[in-house]
Design a protein around this motif. Structure first.
Motif, PDB file in Angstrom:
ATOM      1  N   VAL A 492      48.383  35.342  41.544  1.00 14.90           N
ATOM      2  CA  VAL A 492      48.617  36.475  40.654  1.00 14.90           C
ATOM      3  C   VAL A 492      48.690  36.017  39.196  1.00 14.90           C
ATOM      4  CG1 VAL A 492      50.190  38.372  40.094  1.00 14.90           C
ATOM      5  CG2 VAL A 492      49.886  37.673  42.485  1.00 14.90           C
ATOM      6  N   VAL A 493      49.451  34.961  38.971  1.00 14.12           N
ATOM      7  CA  VAL A 493      49.712  34.501  37.611  1.00 14.12           C
ATOM      8  C   VAL A 493      48.485  33.841  36.987  1.00 14.12           C
ATOM      9  CG1 VAL A 493      51.037  32.820  36.281  1.00 14.12           C
ATOM     10  CG2 VAL A 493      52.194  34.273  37.937  1.00 14.12           C
ATOM     11  N   ASP A 494      47.785  33.001  37.744  1.00 13.21           N
ATOM     12  CA  ASP A 494      46.622  32.306  37.192  1.00 13.21           C
ATOM     13  C   ASP A 494      45.535  33.293  36.776  1.00 13.21           C
ATOM     14  OD1 ASP A 494      45.726  29.196  37.247  1.00 13.21           O
ATOM     15  OD2 ASP A 494      43.970  30.464  37.522  1.00 13.21           O
ATOM     16  N   THR A 495      45.236  34.234  37.659  1.00 18.98           N
ATOM     17  CA  THR A 495      44.261  35.265  37.301  1.00 18.98           C
ATOM     18  C   THR A 495      44.812  36.153  36.191  1.00 18.98           C
ATOM     19  OG1 THR A 495      45.122  36.584  39.145  1.00 18.98           O
ATOM     20  CG2 THR A 495      43.113  35.322  39.545  1.00 18.98           C
ATOM     21  N   GLY A 496      46.112  36.405  36.219  1.00 20.94           N
ATOM     22  CA  GLY A 496      46.723  37.213  35.162  1.00 20.94           C
ATOM     23  C   GLY A 496      46.551  36.579  33.796  1.00 20.94           C
ATOM     24  N   LEU A 497      46.825  35.270  33.695  1.00 18.09           N
ATOM     25  CA  LEU A 497      46.741  34.565  32.422  1.00 18.09           C
ATOM     26  C   LEU A 497      45.316  34.455  31.907  1.00 18.09           C
ATOM     27  CD1 LEU A 497      49.226  31.644  33.199  1.00 18.09           C
ATOM     28  CD2 LEU A 497      49.525  33.311  31.354  1.00 18.09           C
ATOM     29  N   HIS A 498      44.398  34.111  32.797  1.00 16.65           N
ATOM     30  CA  HIS A 498      43.053  33.740  32.353  1.00 16.65           C
ATOM     31  C   HIS A 498      42.022  34.861  32.456  1.00 16.65           C
ATOM     32  CE1 HIS A 498      44.134  29.571  31.767  1.00 16.65           C
ATOM     33  NE2 HIS A 498      44.712  29.553  32.957  1.00 16.65           N
ATOM     34  N   TYR A 499      42.383  35.944  33.141  1.00 18.00           N
ATOM     35  CA  TYR A 499      41.392  37.012  33.334  1.00 18.00           C
ATOM     36  C   TYR A 499      41.892  38.389  32.912  1.00 18.00           C
ATOM     37  CZ  TYR A 499      37.392  39.271  35.623  1.00 18.00           C
ATOM     38  OH  TYR A 499      36.241  39.976  35.879  1.00 18.00           O
ATOM     39  N   PHE A 500      43.201  38.620  33.115  1.00 14.80           N
ATOM     40  CA  PHE A 500      43.747  39.949  32.834  1.00 14.80           C
ATOM     41  C   PHE A 500      44.599  40.010  31.568  1.00 14.80           C
ATOM     42  CE2 PHE A 500      43.084  40.088  37.514  1.00 14.80           C
ATOM     43  CZ  PHE A 500      42.192  41.153  37.552  1.00 14.80           C
ATOM     44  N   GLY A 501      44.702  38.893  30.858  1.00 17.29           N
ATOM     45  CA  GLY A 501      45.346  38.918  29.546  1.00 17.29           C
ATOM     46  C   GLY A 501      46.853  38.828  29.538  1.00 17.29           C
ATOM     47  N   TRP A 502      47.469  38.307  30.599  1.00 16.42           N
ATOM     48  CA  TRP A 502      48.919  38.134  30.606  1.00 16.42           C
ATOM     49  C   TRP A 502      49.328  37.116  29.553  1.00 16.42           C
ATOM     50  CZ3 TRP A 502      51.740  37.943  35.959  1.00 16.42           C
ATOM     51  CH2 TRP A 502      51.382  39.057  36.714  1.00 16.42           C
ATOM     52  N   ASP A 503      50.546  37.303  28.995  1.00 23.23           N
ATOM     53  CA  ASP A 503      51.086  36.276  28.110  1.00 23.23           C
ATOM     54  C   ASP A 503      52.001  35.339  28.910  1.00 23.23           C
ATOM     55  OD1 ASP A 503      53.604  37.512  28.369  1.00 23.23           O
ATOM     56  OD2 ASP A 503      53.412  38.597  26.478  1.00 23.23           O
ATOM     57  N   ARG A 504      52.442  34.274  28.277  1.00 20.69           N
ATOM     58  CA  ARG A 504      53.226  33.235  28.949  1.00 20.69           C
ATOM     59  C   ARG A 504      54.542  33.780  29.488  1.00 20.69           C
ATOM     60  NH1 ARG A 504      56.876  29.096  26.772  1.00 20.69           N
ATOM     61  NH2 ARG A 504      56.789  27.187  28.053  1.00 20.69           N
ATOM     62  N   ASP A 505      55.239  34.604  28.703  1.00 26.39           N
ATOM     63  CA  ASP A 505      56.543  35.126  29.122  1.00 26.39           C
ATOM     64  C   ASP A 505      56.421  36.012  30.360  1.00 26.39           C
ATOM     65  OD1 ASP A 505      57.838  33.795  27.100  1.00 26.39           O
ATOM     66  OD2 ASP A 505      57.863  35.504  25.734  1.00 26.39           O
ATOM     67  N   ARG A 506      55.380  36.817  30.411  1.00 25.98           N
ATOM     68  CA  ARG A 506      55.195  37.687  31.578  1.00 25.98           C
ATOM     69  C   ARG A 506      54.966  36.836  32.825  1.00 25.98           C
ATOM     70  NH1 ARG A 506      50.537  42.417  32.418  1.00 25.98           N
ATOM     71  NH2 ARG A 506      51.158  42.994  34.562  1.00 25.98           N
ATOM     72  N   ALA A 507      54.194  35.779  32.683  1.00 22.57           N
ATOM     73  CA  ALA A 507      53.919  34.910  33.823  1.00 22.57           C
ATOM     74  C   ALA A 507      55.186  34.210  34.300  1.00 22.57           C
ATOM     75  CB  ALA A 507      52.855  33.877  33.437  1.00 22.57           C
ATOM     76  N   ILE A 508      55.999  33.738  33.359  1.00 16.34           N
ATOM     77  CA  ILE A 508      57.251  33.067  33.715  1.00 16.34           C
ATOM     78  C   ILE A 508      58.175  34.020  34.470  1.00 16.34           C
ATOM     79  CG2 ILE A 508      59.374  32.056  32.762  1.00 16.34           C
ATOM     80  CD1 ILE A 508      57.623  30.894  30.504  1.00 16.34           C
ATOM     81  N   GLU A 509      58.330  35.224  33.958  1.00 14.93           N
ATOM     82  CA  GLU A 509      59.231  36.186  34.593  1.00 14.93           C
ATOM     83  C   GLU A 509      58.747  36.577  35.978  1.00 14.93           C
ATOM     84  OE1 GLU A 509      62.213  37.074  33.588  1.00 14.93           O
ATOM     85  OE2 GLU A 509      61.905  35.714  31.890  1.00 14.93           O
ATOM     86  N   TYR A 510      57.430  36.668  36.161  1.00 18.56           N
ATOM     87  CA  TYR A 510      56.906  37.017  37.482  1.00 18.56           C
ATOM     88  C   TYR A 510      57.278  35.941  38.495  1.00 18.56           C
ATOM     89  CZ  TYR A 510      53.772  38.589  41.173  1.00 18.56           C
ATOM     90  OH  TYR A 510      53.289  39.029  42.369  1.00 18.56           O
ATOM     91  N   VAL A 511      57.101  34.678  38.126  1.00 13.32           N
ATOM     92  CA  VAL A 511      57.429  33.577  39.034  1.00 13.32           C
ATOM     93  C   VAL A 511      58.927  33.547  39.327  1.00 13.32           C
ATOM     94  CG1 VAL A 511      57.525  31.052  39.221  1.00 13.32           C
ATOM     95  CG2 VAL A 511      55.443  32.162  38.412  1.00 13.32           C
TER      96      VAL A 511
END
Length: 599
Positions: A492-511
């Motif tokens: 979820v996070v890898d595709t979010g960061l590199h394909y769907f435009g997630w920022d770092r904070d959103r990825a951290i909170e998801y994990v």
């Protein structure tokens, strides 16, 4: 490689129902795979040393971007030669080698279109000499005068190698293809720590050991002084690298975390994702698969939490567990011993029930010299003289609670990486199928190391540990689910960061919302995903494919299904694209059915 057959031998073979055409095609492929492997050893000499091939020990790999095209052209020559092999004359084992080599070469050649992107950025906090400064010593022999001399010459060449790296990074700046700041901002501190004391610089260690005077004799002082001079020049160059990163590169780092921030970034990510998974899947499919797996595993965790009497969220549960002193080991040596006990007392006795012809190559557990991931594995040698090594990061007890140790051990040692590597080492495979140079930063323009096979198997090993009864209580089971859901979150996070435009904070909170890792550990994990696009997806995608193939074999074979044989098919054939692995399993199913029908 086998010796060439004489004409008489060929005639005998033909008489034994093996045609001269078959012999010719098999020999042609053997020669080609050997030439390809030797070319890679020559162009990647540090890797060659780590494999115990020492003829290039006085050389370093070129990081000159001007070599990219010539390397791609050489790979094309190998592919052209491969396409001339008559596949209908190949035996079954060599046909697999043919398919794998074709995939390796085509992946590399197709990736050349991206040479102006990832390959121009050799500096990260995750790879290279700065991350593993003592690795070069650990893999280098110091048994002869020539060994010491080769090592000195190699170190003398390192400043030029760093010049090439900086020149590539400058071109990345020019093209606006730099990495995110989180991928490089730790490097200055890493350099400071490495060069803190010139007089005790680690590269001098072989010259200070007891056997150095025995090997070098009267030339010890001269050789030591030459080494000190090489170290002095290297330290000056490292200071230059630090200045370059701080005062030039950092100012031009990519503003968006993911490679979505580059032109054609989404297509780059699609290709990088395929490179790491060896599957023809889209980012959308991987993202949805991640969401589905996170939901499934989350439900399993809630069941265990209920049994343990925990109320609230998964995050609340792990916040409580991570602060519980009963699960924290503050003595590093005691933590290492616990890992050893899990390997040798819990897991090893149960392996024979699940695996055939166990290689039994040695495994040791050591303290990790770098503060990054929780643990990692380094393969040993076929003869067992150099054991496989599990490097455990026991610096921060709160990031290494005892309930999480079991799944990590299963992943990194047995039946995970160590067992898989051991099978590959002792199997009768050509070297190019046994040995792969691990480099994530250059993908998709690099030779694949079949990340989804290797990491997918290791994650399957964590799953298998539950079936084997390795987890002793619900706390350890929560540790297992935390690790598994972490791998699902990565999709979820890898595709979010590199394909769907997630920022770092959103990825951290998801994990943090689903796993048991601390915030500091989550930040390191997310920075890893930002630095290595697609790599983190190989784990779960590979595991799911292995479990899918197992279920398929179980459904089709019924009582004929043999789990140790299934595992043997996967492991004895070594790393490969998952599509080729699927073909192997399908052929095995057919063979079992055919054999059974004749009884």
């Amino acid at each position: 490689m086998e010796p060439c057959l004489s004409l008489a031998a060929m005639e005998t073979a033909v008489g034994d129902n093996i045609s001269a055409h078959e012999i010719g095609a098999n020999k042609q492929l053997d020669s080609l795979t050997s030439d390809f492997y030797n070319w890679r050893l020559e162009t990647e000499p540090e890797w060659s040393t780590s494999l115990g091939v020492y003829k290039h020990n006085d050389k370093l790999e070129s990081w000159n971007y001007k070599d990219f095209e010539s390397r791609k052209n050489r790979a094309q020559e190998f592919l052209d030669q491969l396409m001339s092999v008559k596949t209908t004359d190949l035996d079954k084992t060599r046909m697999v080698s043919y398919d794998i080599l074709k995939d390796v070469l085509k992946t590399y050649i197709d990736g050349y279109r991206w040479w102006k992107f990832q390959p121009l950025n050799p500096f990260t906090f995750l790879e290279g000499f700065l991350t593993y400064p003592k690795k070069l010593i650990s893999v280098t022999p110091f048994d002869t005068h020539g060994d010491f001399l080769n090592f000195i010459i190699r170190i003398e060449k390192m400043p030029q190698q760093y010049n090439e790296m900086m020149e590539s990074a400058r071109l990345a700046i020019q093209y606006n293809h730099t990495l995110s700041s989180v991928s490089v901002n730790r490097i200055p501190v890493m350099i400071d720590e490495l060069i803190a004391n010139e007089s005790s610089f680690h590269l001098l260690e072989p010259f200070l050991e007891d056997k150095a005077p025995i090997v070098l004799g009267d030339s010890l002082q001269i050789m030591t002084e030459r080494m000190k001079a090489a170290i002095k020049k290297l330290i000056l160059k490292l200071k230059e690298v630090k200045s370059f990163i701080e005062n030039h590169y950092m100012a031009h780092t990519r503003k968006i975390c993911g490679i979505l921030g580059w032109e054609n970034g989404r297509q780059n990510y699609r290709d990088t994702l395929r490179w790491h998974t060896s599957l023809n899947v889209t980012p959308e499919e991987v993202h949805q698969k991640g969401l589905d797996e996170v939901h499934r595993i989350h439900q399993e965790m809630l069941k265990v939490m209920c049994k343990l009497g925990f109320k609230g969220s998964v995050r609340d549960c792990f916040n409580t567990l991570n602060r519980n002193p009963d699960f924290l080991m503050t003595d590093p040596e005691a933590a290492l011993q616990r890992y050893r006990d899990i390997i040798f007392q819990r897991i090893m006795p149960k392996l024979p029930k699940y695996f055939k012809k166990l290689p039994n190559l040695p495994i040791v557990v050591k303290y990790s010299s770098q503060d990054g991931v929780r643990g990692e594995y380094e393969p040993g040698s076929k003869d067992g003289m150099r054991p496989g090594t599990f490097y455990a990061n026991v610096r921060r007890p709160e990031d290494n609670p005892t309930f999480s140790m079991v799944s990590l051990t299963l992943h990194e040692t047995v039946p995970g990486h160590h067992l898989a590597e051991s099978y590959s080492l002792v199997s009768d495979l050509p070297p190019f199928r046994k040995h792969f140079n691990w480099r994530a930063i250059s993908a998709p323009f690099y030779f694949p190391f079949f990340n989804s096979y290797a990491e997918g198997w290791a994650l399957y090993g964590e799953y298998l540990g539950e079936e084997m009864g390795i987890y002793r209580d619900d706390f350890e089971l929560m540790g297992r689910y935390s690790d598994e859901i972490n791998r699902a979150c990565r999709l979820v996070v890898d595709t979010g960061l590199h394909y769907f435009g997630w920022d770092r904070d959103r990825a951290i909170e998801y994990v943090l919302n689903y796993t048991g890792i601390t915030r500091e550990a989550a930040m390191i994990e997310i920075d890893r995903y930002i630095t290595w696009p697609g790599q983190a997806c190989g784990y779960k995608m590979g595991e799911l494919k292995i479990k899918e193939l197992r279920q398929k074999a179980t459904n089709e074979l019924g009582l004929l299904f043999d789990l140790p044989e299934f595992h043997d098919i996967i492991l004895r054939n070594g790393p490969m694209p998952l599509s080729i692995l699927e073909n192997l399993i399908e052929d095995w199913i057919k063979d079992v059915k055919s054999t059974a029908s004749k009884i």
